[in-house]
Design an enzyme around this catalytic site. Structure first.
Site, PDB file in Angstrom:
ATOM      1  N   ASP A 299      -3.295   3.379   7.963  1.00 41.15           N
ATOM      2  CA  ASP A 299      -2.145   3.809   7.145  1.00 41.15           C
ATOM      3  C   ASP A 299      -1.870   5.292   7.337  1.00 41.15           C
ATOM      4  O   ASP A 299      -1.513   6.017   6.402  1.00 41.15           O
ATOM      5  CB  ASP A 299      -2.356   3.460   5.669  1.00 41.15           C
ATOM      6  CG  ASP A 299      -2.316   1.947   5.447  1.00 41.15           C
ATOM      7  OD1 ASP A 299      -1.973   1.204   6.399  1.00 41.15           O
ATOM      8  OD2 ASP A 299      -2.639   1.494   4.332  1.00 41.15           O
TER       9      ASP A 299
ATOM     10  N   GLU B 197      -1.672  -5.164  -1.631  1.00 41.91           N
ATOM     11  CA  GLU B 197      -1.335  -6.052  -0.502  1.00 41.91           C
ATOM     12  C   GLU B 197      -1.745  -7.511  -0.728  1.00 41.91           C
ATOM     13  O   GLU B 197      -1.897  -8.268   0.220  1.00 41.91           O
ATOM     14  CB  GLU B 197      -1.916  -5.526   0.827  1.00 41.91           C
ATOM     15  CG  GLU B 197      -1.374  -4.157   1.258  1.00 41.91           C
ATOM     16  CD  GLU B 197       0.020  -4.187   1.897  1.00 41.91           C
ATOM     17  OE1 GLU B 197       0.493  -5.301   2.264  1.00 41.91           O
ATOM     18  OE2 GLU B 197       0.640  -3.105   2.007  1.00 41.91           O
TER      19      GLU B 197
ATOM     20  N   ASP C 141      -7.189  -2.032  -0.021  1.00 38.84           N
ATOM     21  CA  ASP C 141      -6.217  -2.960   0.566  1.00 38.84           C
ATOM     22  C   ASP C 141      -6.987  -4.238   0.891  1.00 38.84           C
ATOM     23  O   ASP C 141      -7.959  -4.196   1.660  1.00 38.84           O
ATOM     24  CB  ASP C 141      -5.645  -2.322   1.844  1.00 38.84           C
ATOM     25  CG  ASP C 141      -4.540  -3.135   2.478  1.00 38.84           C
ATOM     26  OD1 ASP C 141      -4.606  -4.389   2.404  1.00 38.84           O
ATOM     27  OD2 ASP C 141      -3.625  -2.530   3.053  1.00 38.84           O
TER      28      ASP C 141
ATOM     29  N   HIS D 120      -6.446  -1.173   8.304  1.00 40.07           N
ATOM     30  CA  HIS D 120      -5.527  -0.230   8.964  1.00 40.07           C
ATOM     31  C   HIS D 120      -5.795   1.207   8.507  1.00 40.07           C
ATOM     32  O   HIS D 120      -6.356   1.419   7.435  1.00 40.07           O
ATOM     33  CB  HIS D 120      -4.081  -0.605   8.621  1.00 40.07           C
ATOM     34  CG  HIS D 120      -3.770  -2.051   8.853  1.00 40.07           C
ATOM     35  ND1 HIS D 120      -3.880  -2.999   7.866  1.00 40.07           N
ATOM     36  CD2 HIS D 120      -3.394  -2.707   9.979  1.00 40.07           C
ATOM     37  CE1 HIS D 120      -3.573  -4.189   8.358  1.00 40.07           C
ATOM     38  NE2 HIS D 120      -3.280  -4.050   9.645  1.00 40.07           N
TER      39      HIS D 120
ATOM     40  N   ASP E 120      -9.724  -0.789   4.130  1.00 40.02           N
ATOM     41  CA  ASP E 120      -8.507  -1.248   4.801  1.00 40.02           C
ATOM     42  C   ASP E 120      -8.830  -1.688   6.225  1.00 40.02           C
ATOM     43  O   ASP E 120      -9.751  -1.155   6.843  1.00 40.02           O
ATOM     44  CB  ASP E 120      -7.520  -0.055   4.867  1.00 40.02           C
ATOM     45  CG  ASP E 120      -6.061  -0.470   4.882  1.00 40.02           C
ATOM     46  OD1 ASP E 120      -5.722  -1.420   5.600  1.00 40.02           O
ATOM     47  OD2 ASP E 120      -5.262   0.178   4.169  1.00 40.02           O
TER      48      ASP E 120
ATOM     49  N   ASP F 231      -6.554  -6.489   2.836  1.00 40.56           N
ATOM     50  CA  ASP F 231      -6.682  -6.888   4.240  1.00 40.56           C
ATOM     51  C   ASP F 231      -7.906  -6.255   4.906  1.00 40.56           C
ATOM     52  O   ASP F 231      -8.237  -6.595   6.046  1.00 40.56           O
ATOM     53  CB  ASP F 231      -5.382  -6.666   5.037  1.00 40.56           C
ATOM     54  CG  ASP F 231      -5.009  -5.218   5.280  1.00 40.56           C
ATOM     55  OD1 ASP F 231      -5.903  -4.353   5.328  1.00 40.56           O
ATOM     56  OD2 ASP F 231      -3.803  -4.951   5.446  1.00 40.56           O
TER      57      ASP F 231
ATOM     58  N   HIS G 272       0.807  -1.225   0.000  1.00 35.78           N
ATOM     59  CA  HIS G 272       0.000   0.000   0.000  1.00 35.78           C
ATOM     60  C   HIS G 272       0.840   1.276   0.000  1.00 35.78           C
ATOM     61  O   HIS G 272       0.284   2.381   0.018  1.00 35.78           O
ATOM     62  CB  HIS G 272      -0.994  -0.007   1.170  1.00 35.78           C
ATOM     63  CG  HIS G 272      -2.341   0.557   0.820  1.00 35.78           C
ATOM     64  ND1 HIS G 272      -3.471   0.343   1.579  1.00 35.78           N
ATOM     65  CD2 HIS G 272      -2.751   1.345  -0.222  1.00 35.78           C
ATOM     66  CE1 HIS G 272      -4.499   0.977   1.008  1.00 35.78           C
ATOM     67  NE2 HIS G 272      -4.085   1.584  -0.071  1.00 35.78           N
TER      68      HIS G 272
ATOM     69  N   HIS H   6       4.246   1.414   4.168  1.00 37.47           N
ATOM     70  CA  HIS H   6       2.866   1.053   3.775  1.00 37.47           C
ATOM     71  C   HIS H   6       1.862   1.395   4.878  1.00 37.47           C
ATOM     72  O   HIS H   6       0.657   1.386   4.618  1.00 37.47           O
ATOM     73  CB  HIS H   6       2.749  -0.420   3.351  1.00 37.47           C
ATOM     74  CG  HIS H   6       2.699  -1.410   4.470  1.00 37.47           C
ATOM     75  ND1 HIS H   6       2.109  -2.664   4.345  1.00 37.47           N
ATOM     76  CD2 HIS H   6       3.182  -1.362   5.736  1.00 37.47           C
ATOM     77  CE1 HIS H   6       2.213  -3.328   5.489  1.00 37.47           C
ATOM     78  NE2 HIS H   6       2.865  -2.575   6.341  1.00 37.47           N
TER      79      HIS H   6
END
Ligand SMILES: NC(=[NH2+])NCCC[C@H](N)C(=O)O
Length: 298
Positions: free
Chosen positions: A129, A275, A229, A127, A125, A231, A101, A142
């Site tokens: 980030d 990712e 992303d 996260h 995401d 994830d 990412h 990332h």
């Protein structure tokens, strides 16, 4: 009626892994090209324009700089940013396949440039980030592209060219469930709009994406970029990714998100898919990635 039925869908490979420690993520563009994902896209005219390789494959360990591999990442992101601007025609949709990412600051930066700042970003995401080099526990870039886009840090001169800044009111995040403590404090202080999985379960995915779009683009006039992303999706569906977090989005959730985003028609201009690491797991992940492509481009 399908969106963008007559337009060019351009796919750009961004084969970069040095924004995080696990190798494999840089191979994804070539794997998906070999899998002919363009055949899953039933609208527009699809072309793979090119794949941009990273300058070095060695992840910097131990942490020599607040941002690991900062020189190579800066060089790479500038190239990516310029390539996007050179490939992007006004009628084109751009799909950038990562890679990790770290590319988010280049793709969103380029889209901000191309649209004169008239851009809203949906960031899917687990996260945020949104670490700065100072708050980042890992030093992995990332986990920092959003903070970089917001101008919360500059990085060394190599990382400073004419990329425009993103306004905090032009981004909304969906699927969040793994924020670092200081990152969370920062995001809450700035007032970044983010939807955690708990909030999504409470208000429902349809309300989530409807609200998110109204927040980033209240007048319905902006171009929309989706930075996805994988994830953000539950790791049972996408085990092949480097920073897994349990209890994520389902593919049905993504279908609802995509449906609402596609209702913006040709204002939906670009997307990152990042990712994906087939070295960690291939079969289940590949099925899910193909489904994500089908959901998006049909
Ligand atoms: N794009 C990602 N998968 N980011 C994960 C970031 C993980 C962690 N918050 C970090 O900053 O290192």
């Amino acid at each position: 009626m399908s969106w963008r039925s007559n337009d060019n869908i351009k796919i750009l490979g961004s084969a970069v892994s040095i924004g995080q420690p696990r190798q494999g993520v840089e191979k994804t563009p070539s794997v998906l090209q070999a899998e002919k994902i363009e055949d899953l896209i039933s609208i527009g005219r699809v072309t793979w324009v090119e794949t941009i390789d990273q300058p070095a494959y060695t992840y910097e360990n131990p942490r020599l700089n607040p941002i690991r591999n900062v020189q190579d990442l800066a060089k790479y992101n500038k190239i990516l940013y310029e390539k996007i601007l050179s490939h992007l025609g006004t009628e084109d949709f751009l799909l950038t396949i990562g890679g990790d990412h770290s590319i988010g600051s280049a793709t969103v930066g380029a889209m901000l440039k191309a649209t004169n700042g008239n851009l809203g970003v949906i960031w899917i995401d687990a996260h945020g980030d949104c670490n700065t080099p100072e708050t980042s526990p890992s030093g992995n870039y990332h986990g920092m592209p959003v903070a970089h886009l917001l101008g919360l840090f500059q990085g060394p001169v190599e990382f400073q060219w004419d990329q425009p800044k993103l306004s905090p009111t032009s981004i909304a995040m969906i699927g969040i469930r793994d924020l670092d403590p200081e990152e969370k404090i920062l995001m809450d202080r700035i007032g970044i709009k983010y939807y955690t999985m708990d909030m999504i379960h409470e208000i429902g995915i349809e309300t989530t994406i409807t609200e998110a779009l109204a927040y980033i683009d209240p007048d319905g006039t902006k171009k929309i970029h989706m930075s996805f992303d994988v994830d953000g999706i539950d790791p049972q569906l996408v085990p092949g990714t480097g920073t897994r977090a349990p209890n994520g989005l389902t593919l049905h959730d993504y279908a609802v998100i995509a449906q609402k985003v596609k209702l913006t028609g040709d204002r939906f201009a670009s997307m990152d898919l990042v990712e994906i690491n087939f070295d960690i797991e291939r079969n289940v992940t590949l099925d899910s990635v193909k489904e994500i492509i089908r959901i998006t481009f049909q």
